[in-house]
Design a protein around this motif. Structure first.
Motif, short mmCIF file in Angstrom:
data_model
loop_
_atom_site.label_atom_id
_atom_site.label_comp_id
_atom_site.label_asym_id
_atom_site.label_seq_id
_atom_site.Cartn_x
_atom_site.Cartn_y
_atom_site.Cartn_z
N HIS A 146 -6.73 13.18 -8.99
CA HIS A 146 -7.93 12.62 -8.42
C HIS A 146 -8.16 11.25 -9.01
CE1 HIS A 146 -8.55 17.00 -8.46
NE2 HIS A 146 -8.83 16.68 -7.22
N ILE A 147 -8.72 10.25 -8.09
CA ILE A 147 -9.10 9.11 -8.67
C ILE A 147 -10.19 8.55 -7.74
CG2 ILE A 147 -7.29 7.81 -7.52
CD1 ILE A 147 -7.11 5.80 -9.97
N ALA A 148 -11.36 8.16 -8.28
CA ALA A 148 -12.30 7.72 -7.43
C ALA A 148 -13.41 6.48 -8.20
CB ALA A 148 -13.36 8.72 -7.17
N VAL A 149 -13.96 5.64 -7.61
CA VAL A 149 -14.83 4.72 -7.97
C VAL A 149 -15.73 4.62 -7.00
CG1 VAL A 149 -15.04 2.04 -8.63
CG2 VAL A 149 -12.72 3.38 -8.85
N LEU A 150 -17.03 4.33 -7.75
CA LEU A 150 -18.10 4.38 -6.62
C LEU A 150 -17.90 3.27 -5.56
CD1 LEU A 150 -21.06 5.16 -9.24
CD2 LEU A 150 -20.26 6.74 -7.54
N PRO A 151 -18.38 3.40 -4.34
CA PRO A 151 -18.02 2.45 -3.59
C PRO A 151 -18.58 0.99 -3.82
CG PRO A 151 -18.67 4.23 -2.13
CD PRO A 151 -19.05 4.46 -3.89
N GLU A 152 -20.10 1.03 -4.61
CA GLU A 152 -20.55 -0.39 -5.03
C GLU A 152 -19.98 -0.82 -6.11
OE1 GLU A 152 -23.24 3.01 -6.76
OE2 GLU A 152 -22.04 2.76 -5.02
N GLU A 153 -18.91 -0.23 -6.61
CA GLU A 153 -17.93 -0.68 -7.89
C GLU A 153 -16.74 -1.26 -7.49
OE1 GLU A 153 -19.48 -1.41 -10.87
OE2 GLU A 153 -21.41 -0.81 -9.99
N ARG A 154 -16.24 -0.71 -6.28
CA ARG A 154 -14.78 -1.04 -5.95
C ARG A 154 -14.64 -2.52 -5.93
NH1 ARG A 154 -14.79 3.78 -1.43
NH2 ARG A 154 -15.02 5.48 -3.02
N GLY A 155 -13.33 -3.00 -6.02
CA GLY A 155 -12.95 -4.56 -5.95
C GLY A 155 -13.10 -5.00 -7.34
N LYS A 156 -13.27 -4.13 -8.31
CA LYS A 156 -13.42 -4.74 -9.71
C LYS A 156 -12.40 -4.37 -10.59
CE LYS A 156 -18.60 -4.76 -9.51
NZ LYS A 156 -19.92 -4.08 -9.92
N HIS A 157 -11.38 -3.76 -10.00
CA HIS A 157 -9.99 -3.21 -10.59
C HIS A 157 -10.17 -2.16 -11.57
CE1 HIS A 157 -8.35 -7.10 -8.93
NE2 HIS A 157 -9.11 -7.68 -9.50
N ILE A 158 -11.43 -1.42 -11.47
CA ILE A 158 -11.63 -0.27 -12.05
C ILE A 158 -10.48 0.76 -12.13
CG2 ILE A 158 -13.09 1.45 -12.53
CD1 ILE A 158 -15.53 -0.29 -11.98
N GLY A 159 -10.25 1.00 -10.78
CA GLY A 159 -9.01 1.75 -10.40
C GLY A 159 -8.00 1.36 -11.38
N ARG A 160 -7.49 0.09 -11.14
CA ARG A 160 -6.03 -0.25 -11.74
C ARG A 160 -6.43 -0.06 -13.41
NH1 ARG A 160 -2.19 -3.96 -11.79
NH2 ARG A 160 -2.42 -4.44 -9.38
#
Length: 137
Positions: A68-82
């Motif tokens: 599982h990997i998830a980032v809140l929609p409002e935090e996406r695009g900030k390279h948190i998943g990476r």
């Protein structure tokens, strides 16, 4: 990054896992992370709040699968998943990471450097993909 070990699941973590798995599976998956030695769940925090999570299952000492990997929609695009994948890769000295995903997440894994392999239509009307990252020594 913080390893999640609490027996009870917070509402924020429940919300994150809902982006990565079916709602009716959240409790079962969370319990597996807490009880099974080969599974780990990590949470990414911003301003004291969980905004991302990554759950892994170890295949062996140097390989894991992202469950599982998830980032809140409002935090996406900030390279948190990476950054979560990089943390897992380095924290556990992994040489290989795999993940199975759908078409929506393929570009995320591709940008990180995963090799993408189509698994075909695994479920009616749903193509799935195997993503494999091999660390260069």
């Amino acid at each position: 990054m913080k390893e999640v070990t609490s027996i009870s699941i917070s509402s924020r973590l429940r919300k994150l896992l809902a982006y990565a798995t079916a709602t009716d599976r959240i409790n079962k998956e969370y319990k597996a992370y807490i009880q099974e030695a080969n599974r780990k769940l990590y949470a990414w925090q911003e301003d004291g709040q969980f905004v991302g999570c990554i759950g892994i299952s170890f295949i062996n000492t140097y390989e894991c699968e992202i469950k599982h990997i998830a980032v809140l929609p409002e935090e996406r695009g900030k390279h948190i998943g990476r950054q979560m994948i990089q943390f897992v890769l380095h924290h556990h000295a992994l040489k290989r990471i795999t993940a199975e995903t759908d078409i929506e997440a393929v570009d995320f894994y591709r940008k990180f450097g995963f090799t993408i392999i189509s698994l075909g239509e695994k479920y009616p009307g749903v193509e799935r993909f195997q993503c494999v990252y091999e660390k260069n020594n």
